[in-house]
Design a protein around this motif. Sequence first.
Motif, PDB file in Angstrom:
ATOM      1  N   ARG A 129       0.820  -1.207   0.000  1.00 16.37           N
ATOM      2  CA  ARG A 129       0.000   0.000   0.000  1.00 16.37           C
ATOM      3  C   ARG A 129       0.859   1.266   0.000  1.00 16.37           C
ATOM      4  NH1 ARG A 129      -5.207   1.613   1.413  1.00 16.37           N
ATOM      5  NH2 ARG A 129      -5.287   3.481   2.708  1.00 16.37           N
ATOM      6  N   LEU A 130       0.518   2.187  -0.905  1.00 14.48           N
ATOM      7  CA  LEU A 130       1.138   3.511  -0.890  1.00 14.48           C
ATOM      8  C   LEU A 130       0.551   4.299   0.274  1.00 14.48           C
ATOM      9  CD1 LEU A 130       0.931   4.456  -4.689  1.00 14.48           C
ATOM     10  CD2 LEU A 130       2.936   3.591  -3.461  1.00 14.48           C
ATOM     11  N   SER A 131       1.373   5.142   0.887  1.00 11.25           N
ATOM     12  CA  SER A 131       0.856   6.021   1.939  1.00 11.25           C
ATOM     13  C   SER A 131      -0.152   6.991   1.327  1.00 11.25           C
ATOM     14  CB  SER A 131       2.001   6.800   2.594  1.00 11.25           C
ATOM     15  OG  SER A 131       2.550   7.723   1.660  1.00 11.25           O
ATOM     16  N   ASP A 132      -0.989   7.574   2.161  1.00 12.69           N
ATOM     17  CA  ASP A 132      -2.000   8.515   1.668  1.00 12.69           C
ATOM     18  C   ASP A 132      -1.358   9.673   0.904  1.00 12.69           C
ATOM     19  OD1 ASP A 132      -4.029   6.977   2.752  1.00 12.69           O
ATOM     20  OD2 ASP A 132      -4.226   8.206   4.560  1.00 12.69           O
ATOM     21  N   ALA A 133      -0.254  10.212   1.429  1.00  9.38           N
ATOM     22  CA  ALA A 133       0.398  11.356   0.783  1.00  9.38           C
ATOM     23  C   ALA A 133       0.923  10.996  -0.598  1.00  9.38           C
ATOM     24  CB  ALA A 133       1.537  11.879   1.661  1.00  9.38           C
ATOM     25  N   VAL A 134       1.533   9.832  -0.722  1.00 16.03           N
ATOM     26  CA  VAL A 134       2.103   9.430  -2.007  1.00 16.03           C
ATOM     27  C   VAL A 134       0.994   9.008  -2.972  1.00 16.03           C
ATOM     28  CG1 VAL A 134       3.627   7.743  -3.120  1.00 16.03           C
ATOM     29  CG2 VAL A 134       4.352   8.917  -1.026  1.00 16.03           C
ATOM     30  N   ARG A 135      -0.023   8.324  -2.489  1.00 16.59           N
ATOM     31  CA  ARG A 135      -1.150   7.963  -3.346  1.00 16.59           C
ATOM     32  C   ARG A 135      -1.822   9.222  -3.893  1.00 16.59           C
ATOM     33  NH1 ARG A 135      -3.101   4.541  -0.439  1.00 16.59           N
ATOM     34  NH2 ARG A 135      -4.563   5.746   0.803  1.00 16.59           N
ATOM     35  N   SER A 136      -1.928  10.259  -3.060  1.00 19.05           N
ATOM     36  CA  SER A 136      -2.524  11.523  -3.513  1.00 19.05           C
ATOM     37  C   SER A 136      -1.660  12.218  -4.561  1.00 19.05           C
ATOM     38  CB  SER A 136      -2.724  12.467  -2.321  1.00 19.05           C
ATOM     39  OG  SER A 136      -3.685  11.943  -1.441  1.00 19.05           O
ATOM     40  N   ALA A 137      -0.355  11.978  -4.516  1.00 15.52           N
ATOM     41  CA  ALA A 137       0.559  12.593  -5.482  1.00 15.52           C
ATOM     42  C   ALA A 137       0.607  11.839  -6.810  1.00 15.52           C
ATOM     43  CB  ALA A 137       1.962  12.661  -4.879  1.00 15.52           C
ATOM     44  N   LEU A 138       0.092  10.615  -6.846  1.00 12.07           N
ATOM     45  CA  LEU A 138       0.184   9.780  -8.051  1.00 12.07           C
ATOM     46  C   LEU A 138      -0.386  10.453  -9.303  1.00 12.07           C
ATOM     47  CD1 LEU A 138       0.909   7.085  -9.434  1.00 12.07           C
ATOM     48  CD2 LEU A 138      -1.260   6.164  -8.553  1.00 12.07           C
ATOM     49  N   PRO A 139      -1.586  11.042  -9.273  1.00  9.88           N
ATOM     50  CA  PRO A 139      -2.089  11.687 -10.507  1.00  9.88           C
ATOM     51  C   PRO A 139      -1.193  12.823 -11.000  1.00  9.88           C
ATOM     52  CG  PRO A 139      -3.883  11.368  -8.941  1.00  9.88           C
ATOM     53  CD  PRO A 139      -2.606  11.060  -8.207  1.00  9.88           C
ATOM     54  N   GLY A 140      -0.722  13.662 -10.100  1.00  7.78           N
ATOM     55  CA  GLY A 140       0.150  14.766 -10.507  1.00  7.78           C
ATOM     56  C   GLY A 140       1.476  14.286 -11.053  1.00  7.78           C
ATOM     57  N   LEU A 141       2.040  13.265 -10.429  1.00  5.42           N
ATOM     58  CA  LEU A 141       3.301  12.701 -10.915  1.00  5.42           C
ATOM     59  C   LEU A 141       3.106  12.060 -12.284  1.00  5.42           C
ATOM     60  CD1 LEU A 141       6.281  12.079 -10.356  1.00  5.42           C
ATOM     61  CD2 LEU A 141       5.528  10.052  -9.085  1.00  5.42           C
ATOM     62  N   THR A 142       2.012  11.345 -12.449  1.00  7.28           N
ATOM     63  CA  THR A 142       1.706  10.726 -13.745  1.00  7.28           C
ATOM     64  C   THR A 142       1.536  11.794 -14.816  1.00  7.28           C
ATOM     65  OG1 THR A 142       0.661   8.859 -12.615  1.00  7.28           O
ATOM     66  CG2 THR A 142       0.135   9.159 -14.954  1.00  7.28           C
ATOM     67  N   ASP A 143       0.867  12.894 -14.493  1.00  5.42           N
ATOM     68  CA  ASP A 143       0.706  13.999 -15.449  1.00  5.42           C
ATOM     69  C   ASP A 143       2.058  14.577 -15.851  1.00  5.42           C
ATOM     70  OD1 ASP A 143      -2.054  13.734 -15.372  1.00  5.42           O
ATOM     71  OD2 ASP A 143      -2.362  15.458 -14.033  1.00  5.42           O
ATOM     72  N   ARG A 144       2.962  14.748 -14.885  1.00  2.00           N
ATOM     73  CA  ARG A 144       4.301  15.289 -15.190  1.00  2.00           C
ATOM     74  C   ARG A 144       5.060  14.364 -16.135  1.00  2.00           C
ATOM     75  NH1 ARG A 144       7.436  18.239 -10.240  1.00  2.00           N
ATOM     76  NH2 ARG A 144       5.761  19.632  -9.620  1.00  2.00           N
ATOM     77  N   VAL A 145       4.989  13.082 -15.870  1.00  2.00           N
ATOM     78  CA  VAL A 145       5.701  12.123 -16.718  1.00  2.00           C
ATOM     79  C   VAL A 145       5.087  12.113 -18.113  1.00  2.00           C
ATOM     80  CG1 VAL A 145       6.367   9.712 -17.030  1.00  2.00           C
ATOM     81  CG2 VAL A 145       6.454  10.752 -14.741  1.00  2.00           C
ATOM     82  N   ALA A 146       3.764  12.097 -18.211  1.00  2.00           N
ATOM     83  CA  ALA A 146       3.098  12.127 -19.519  1.00  2.00           C
ATOM     84  C   ALA A 146       3.489  13.384 -20.296  1.00  2.00           C
ATOM     85  CB  ALA A 146       1.584  12.046 -19.343  1.00  2.00           C
ATOM     86  N   ALA A 147       3.593  14.520 -19.614  1.00  2.00           N
ATOM     87  CA  ALA A 147       4.017  15.762 -20.276  1.00  2.00           C
ATOM     88  C   ALA A 147       5.455  15.645 -20.774  1.00  2.00           C
ATOM     89  CB  ALA A 147       3.880  16.942 -19.319  1.00  2.00           C
ATOM     90  N   SER A 148       6.326  15.000 -20.008  1.00  2.00           N
ATOM     91  CA  SER A 148       7.715  14.798 -20.454  1.00  2.00           C
ATOM     92  C   SER A 148       7.766  13.898 -21.687  1.00  2.00           C
ATOM     93  CB  SER A 148       8.565  14.193 -19.336  1.00  2.00           C
ATOM     94  OG  SER A 148       8.799  15.145 -18.327  1.00  2.00           O
ATOM     95  N   VAL A 149       6.909  12.892 -21.727  1.00  2.00           N
ATOM     96  CA  VAL A 149       6.852  12.014 -22.905  1.00  2.00           C
ATOM     97  C   VAL A 149       6.411  12.830 -24.124  1.00  2.00           C
ATOM     98  CG1 VAL A 149       5.669  10.043 -23.955  1.00  2.00           C
ATOM     99  CG2 VAL A 149       6.495   9.890 -21.585  1.00  2.00           C
ATOM    100  N   ARG A 150       5.356  13.631 -23.975  1.00  2.00           N
ATOM    101  CA  ARG A 150       4.894  14.473 -25.093  1.00  2.00           C
ATOM    102  C   ARG A 150       6.011  15.400 -25.569  1.00  2.00           C
ATOM    103  NH1 ARG A 150       0.407  14.781 -21.936  1.00  2.00           N
ATOM    104  NH2 ARG A 150       0.949  16.839 -21.141  1.00  2.00           N
ATOM    105  N   GLN A 151       6.710  16.040 -24.629  1.00  2.00           N
ATOM    106  CA  GLN A 151       7.804  16.941 -24.999  1.00  2.00           C
ATOM    107  C   GLN A 151       8.915  16.198 -25.727  1.00  2.00           C
ATOM    108  OE1 GLN A 151       8.855  18.664 -21.232  1.00  2.00           O
ATOM    109  NE2 GLN A 151       7.198  20.159 -21.294  1.00  2.00           N
ATOM    110  N   ALA A 152       9.183  14.983 -25.306  1.00  2.00           N
ATOM    111  CA  ALA A 152      10.233  14.197 -25.957  1.00  2.00           C
ATOM    112  C   ALA A 152       9.870  13.929 -27.412  1.00  2.00           C
ATOM    113  CB  ALA A 152      10.457  12.884 -25.213  1.00  2.00           C
TER     114      ALA A 152
END
Length: 159
Positions: A129-152
């Motif tokens: 189980r991810l902690s509540d804080a890290v689970r809450s950060a998952l969508p934002g982190l995923t968005d950042r990575v997806a944006a980096s893929v698009r930029q690449a």
Amino acid sequence: MSGRVVVIGVGNPLRGDDGIGPAVVEALRCRVPDDTVLAVSDGEPARLLELWRDAHTVIVVEALRTHPARPGELHTLTPAQAADRARAPASTHAFGLGDCMALAEALDRMPPELVVHAVEVADVGLGERLSDAVRSALPGLTDRVAASVRQAYEGNRAP
């Protein structure tokens, strides 16, 4: 160089928040172009180097320990920043990303573009189980990575 884009989620999903890298890779499966390489790694340097062989852009997703800890805080790091942080025991793995980058430099195997997206973690003890804080950060982190893929891909199309 092929223009290949590789996303590597570093971590162990059986160690609490250390599973954030693999969780982001799973969340990206329907959000990035089909030719994007999505991989999960335990962080061992030789395996990471093999995963990013011949890649133009490598995006690493990593759990990060900081003191004082701010669980859920997102970071986007350049290779130099990641290497600097790696001098202290910041990674949740026996070998850090800094070790991998030092090996890549020595072997002339650094990709032309490397970005590290990381989240500060709360708990890397046994458990899935991810902690509540890290689970809450998952969508934002995923968005950042997806944006980096698009930029690449946009950068790969440039003349």
